[in-house]
Design an enzyme around this catalytic site. Structure first.
Site, PDB file in Angstrom:
ATOM      1  N   HIS A 118       0.857  -1.184   0.000  1.00 59.91           N
ATOM      2  CA  HIS A 118       0.000   0.000   0.000  1.00 59.91           C
ATOM      3  C   HIS A 118       0.892   1.232   0.000  1.00 59.91           C
ATOM      4  O   HIS A 118       2.023   1.200   0.485  1.00 59.91           O
ATOM      5  CB  HIS A 118      -0.888   0.024   1.254  1.00 59.91           C
ATOM      6  CG  HIS A 118      -1.886  -1.080   1.287  1.00 59.91           C
ATOM      7  ND1 HIS A 118      -3.039  -1.064   0.537  1.00 59.91           N
ATOM      8  CD2 HIS A 118      -1.901  -2.250   1.968  1.00 59.91           C
ATOM      9  CE1 HIS A 118      -3.720  -2.166   0.764  1.00 59.91           C
ATOM     10  NE2 HIS A 118      -3.046  -2.914   1.623  1.00 59.91           N
ATOM     11  N   THR A 169      12.625 -10.352   1.764  1.00 61.17           N
ATOM     12  CA  THR A 169      12.416  -9.000   1.245  1.00 61.17           C
ATOM     13  C   THR A 169      13.368  -8.652   0.111  1.00 61.17           C
ATOM     14  O   THR A 169      13.206  -7.612  -0.520  1.00 61.17           O
ATOM     15  CB  THR A 169      12.593  -7.957   2.369  1.00 61.17           C
ATOM     16  OG1 THR A 169      13.928  -8.063   2.888  1.00 61.17           O
ATOM     17  CG2 THR A 169      11.582  -8.184   3.475  1.00 61.17           C
ATOM     18  N   LYS A 170      14.385  -9.500  -0.124  1.00 63.18           N
ATOM     19  CA  LYS A 170      15.307  -9.259  -1.231  1.00 63.18           C
ATOM     20  C   LYS A 170      15.659 -10.590  -1.886  1.00 63.18           C
ATOM     21  O   LYS A 170      15.446 -11.660  -1.316  1.00 63.18           O
ATOM     22  CB  LYS A 170      16.547  -8.509  -0.773  1.00 63.18           C
ATOM     23  CG  LYS A 170      17.329  -9.158   0.338  1.00 63.18           C
ATOM     24  CD  LYS A 170      18.451  -8.227   0.801  1.00 63.18           C
ATOM     25  CE  LYS A 170      19.179  -8.808   1.989  1.00 63.18           C
ATOM     26  NZ  LYS A 170      20.214  -7.930   2.473  1.00 63.18           N
TER      27      LYS A 170
END
Length: 190
Positions: A118, A169-170
């Site tokens: 978001h 996240t990576k």
């Protein structure tokens, strides 16, 4: 005698009736546009837009998997599973762009794949803002442990392993073992 009847009913339910119902479910979803490869049986799943899902051959999908294309109807696939893929119970694919799972990969129960966020700018409601998006690509022969969360823009290389409970996240290079929150390298397969 009771034990024999119980075994017979179990066999009837799981060996014959279960296959028949799974086959009917596959025909139903195929009519709605889902592409399902040979040898793949569908249990009870949730899906928003069946025509956005492509499942390869000989996949094992457990119950309560949620294929959620978070957007409007479209003609292209946004959730693509290769051949011989295992998806455990209660996994969620919450996708706007694309998630692609390579051949022979194992996704344990409770995993989440989310390719968007978001917006968080001030001055307007968070729920009304567009957020960043990024495709998730999982290579071949990957093992993702229970309750892993894979976030937008991540690529997981061939032969990688993600430890249970990690938040990825990576991107993860091939043949590496990652775990933790956020996930980081904890080992190597070579």
């Amino acid at each position: 005698m009771t034990r024999i009847v119980q075994i017979a009913l179990f066999q009837l339910k799981h060996k014959y009736l279960g296959r028949f119902i799974s086959g009917l479910r596959g025909v139903f979803y195929s009519l709605l546009g889902m592409e399902i490869g040979k040898g793949t049986k569908l249990p009870v799943i949730n899906v928003t837009w069946p025509n956005r899902v492509k499942i390869g051959s000989n996949c094992a999908i457990e119950k309560n998997v949620f294929f959620k294309h978070d957007g409007i109807w479209g003609a292209s696939f946004s959730i693509i599973l290769g051949n011989n893929v295992f998806i455990g119970t209660n996994c969620e694919f919450n996708i706007r762009k694309l998630v692609q799972i390579g051949n022979d990969s194992l996704i344990a129960s409770g995993c989440r794949f989310i390719d968007h966020d978001h917006g968080v700018n001030t001055g307007s409601l968070i729920r009304t803002q567009d957020g960043p998006e990024g495709e998730i690509i999982v290579g071949e022969d990957v093992w993702i442990g229970c309750n892993v969360v894979v976030l937008k823009g991540v690529k997981i290389g061939n032969g990688a392993v993600i430890a249970a409970g990690a938040v990825v996240t990576k991107s993860v290079p091939s043949m590496e073992i990652w775990g933790g929150i956020p996930a980081h390298k904890i080992g190597s397969r070579v």
